[in-house]
Scaffold this motif. Structure first.
Motif, PDB file in Angstrom:
ATOM      1  N   GLN A 195      11.369  31.047  74.945  1.00 30.68           N
ATOM      2  CA  GLN A 195      11.512  31.016  73.490  1.00 30.68           C
ATOM      3  C   GLN A 195      12.963  30.828  73.067  1.00 30.68           C
ATOM      4  O   GLN A 195      13.242  30.146  72.080  1.00 30.68           O
ATOM      5  N   ASP A 208      13.691  27.150  73.562  1.00 27.99           N
ATOM      6  CA  ASP A 208      12.880  26.289  72.715  1.00 27.99           C
ATOM      7  C   ASP A 208      13.323  26.362  71.258  1.00 27.99           C
ATOM      8  O   ASP A 208      13.377  25.336  70.572  1.00 27.99           O
ATOM      9  N   LYS A 209      13.626  27.551  70.751  1.00 33.97           N
ATOM     10  CA  LYS A 209      13.929  27.718  69.332  1.00 33.97           C
ATOM     11  C   LYS A 209      15.388  27.438  69.008  1.00 33.97           C
ATOM     12  O   LYS A 209      15.707  27.007  67.896  1.00 33.97           O
ATOM     13  N   TYR A 216       9.402  35.628  67.579  1.00 28.93           N
ATOM     14  CA  TYR A 216       8.826  34.523  68.344  1.00 28.93           C
ATOM     15  C   TYR A 216       8.348  34.958  69.726  1.00 28.93           C
ATOM     16  O   TYR A 216       7.591  34.235  70.358  1.00 28.93           O
ATOM     17  N   THR A 217       8.769  36.122  70.205  1.00 29.63           N
ATOM     18  CA  THR A 217       8.339  36.589  71.523  1.00 29.63           C
ATOM     19  C   THR A 217       7.226  37.627  71.437  1.00 29.63           C
ATOM     20  O   THR A 217       6.436  37.746  72.363  1.00 29.63           O
ATOM     21  N   ASN A 250       8.878  34.612  79.180  1.00 29.45           N
ATOM     22  CA  ASN A 250       8.594  34.207  77.801  1.00 29.45           C
ATOM     23  C   ASN A 250       9.850  34.294  76.946  1.00 29.45           C
ATOM     24  O   ASN A 250      10.080  33.428  76.090  1.00 29.45           O
TER      25      ASN A 250
END
Length: 437
Positions: A228, A231-232, A91-92, A224
């Protein structure tokens, strides 16, 4: 008298009488003797009956060992997950904005055949059906994706609850230190992977916060990484010291109602992206591009990157170096080729700059033609500061008065010229002195 010798001769010539075949001796008929079985003629053996084999118990043979396979679903339906985001390997390190030009192999799902109810597009497993997306549209399915974002935000706020007090935060941070616990999740060159989400939730079963150590390529953009993670996972970062993060699960987190996270069984093949280094740089000729690459290889080294190091200071260092020189060289000896290529892409997007070459394990970037010299930048910034200070203001009566300025144009030019650097060598040596990251 003569008949007697004749009869004797006849008896002598007659064959002797043989005993009956049934008995070997006449004693059997007289005394009723029964011969033992060993002397009886051998009789043909009869095949063993089923009753005899059933009475004799035999150990049944074990079936051959068959190792368990995660691909064998045993007729179970595919897993369903309500997580409101697209499943990606990382995701990053992967962005939805970068579109590939092709795939290296057929679109095999890394979750295994029939294990997930989401189709694999080669890049991700979208939460919304990919067949309904319009490729040419700028914002495909805005209502559906906005609904997923809103659902994710509401669920995260519900789980987090009220913010932690300073005392609670300090208690959790002290509880996650190295001298208190060995629980730690390492975030390496692949960044925040999908399977790492399952590891974080497994740690949250028994502890409220987990320590995460970030090293390698993702540390170039730590902002970032933090975004992430929050958020995840739905948690919140309560402490950050360099590459060390502490992620809190929330006040109302229930381990028994954790989200379903299907695991990836293998790493998917990376798609084909356009070339990073082009034959000619945009705005330059072929000869100018060759000369710039030769010049970049002889430029002084800004810094040397260590393997699996902490690279958060590269971006500000490159921005500061561009104030003095148009080319910057970063030494990446010992790093895998994929690592310094990813670092170059991050520098291109964050600084921003233009990638020139990756030859001889060096990252060479160019600031471009639009950026002026140090003198022009300092003069513009100084004049804008003077103009903002000498702007007109309104007095109490509402009339506009001009504030007198004691600065003349000659004095401004003298001050701006005094900011010029007389020699570039001392500045470059100062930059070289701070090579450690």
């Amino acid at each position: 008298m003569l008949l007697a010798p004749i009869l004797l001769l006849r008896r002598a010539r007659a064959p002797p009488t043989l005993p009956p075949r049934r008995h070997l001796s006449r004693l059997l008929d007289r005394y009723g003797f029964v011969a033992p079985d060993s002397l009886a003629p051998a009789a043909p053996r009869e095949p063993p009956s089923d009753t005899a084999s059933s009475t004799k118990k035999r150990r049944a043979k074990k079936p051959p060992y068959r190792p368990p396979s995660s691909l064998d679903r045993g007729g179970r339906p595919p897993a369903h997950s309500d997580l409101p985001f697209d499943f990606r390997f990382s995701y990053t390190e992967s962005t939805p904005a970068s579109k590939p030009i092709g795939l290296r192999e057929p679109r095999y799902s890394p979750f295994g055949p029939g294990r997930l109810d989401r189709p694999w597009t080669g890049l991700c497993a979208p939460a919304v059906d990919a067949t309904l997306r319009d490729v040419e549209a700028e914002d495909p399915l805005p209502d559906a994706e906005k609904g997923l974002e809103e659902a994710r935000r509401r669920e995260r706020e519900r789980v987090l609850g009220e913010p932690l007090t300073p005392a609670e935060r300090a208690f959790l941070v002290d509880k996650c230190q190295k001298n208190r616990t060995k629980r730690q999740i390492n975030l390496g060159r692949d960044g925040l992977t999908h399977n790492m989400l399952n590891d974080i939730h497994n740690n949250w079963k028994t502890c409220e916060a987990v320590r995460i150590k970030c090293l390698g390529v993702p540390t170039v953009d730590m902002q970032n990484v933090c975004h992430q993670l929050e958020d995840k996972t739905g948690g919140v970062i309560i402490h950050r010291h360099g590459s060390l993060l502490i992620l809190y699960r929330g006040r109302h987190y229930n381990p028994k109602k954790r989200p379903v996270i299907p695991l990836m069984l293998w790493k998917p093949a990376e798609p084909v992206y356009p070339r990073l280094i082009k034959t000619t740089i945009e705005g330059l000729t072929v000869e100018e591009t060759k000369q710039m690459r030769k010049k970049g290889l002889h430029a002084p080294v800004l810094t040397k990157l260590a393997k699996n190091g902490y690279y958060a200071s590269i971006v500000p260092m490159v921005r500061d170096a561009f104030l003095m020189d148009e080319l910057v060289r970063i030494d990446c000896k010992g790093l895998p080729k994929s690592d310094y290529k990813k670092i170059g892409v991050k520098l291109r997007d964050l600084v921003p700059c233009i990638l020139v070459s990756f030859d001889k394990e060096q990252i060479i970037v160019w600031r471009g033609k639009e950026v002026g010299s140090l003198q022009d930048q300092t003069q513009k910034s100084f004049l804008s500061f003077i103009d903002s200070d000498g702007a007109s203001v309104k007095d109490e009566t509402g009339d506009q008065e001009q504030i007198p300025s004691d600065w003349s144009s000659d004095e401004c030019s003298a001050i701006s010229s005094s900011d010029e650097v007389p020699n570039d060598k001392p500045v470059i040596s100062d930059l070289d002195s701070s090579k450690s990251i």
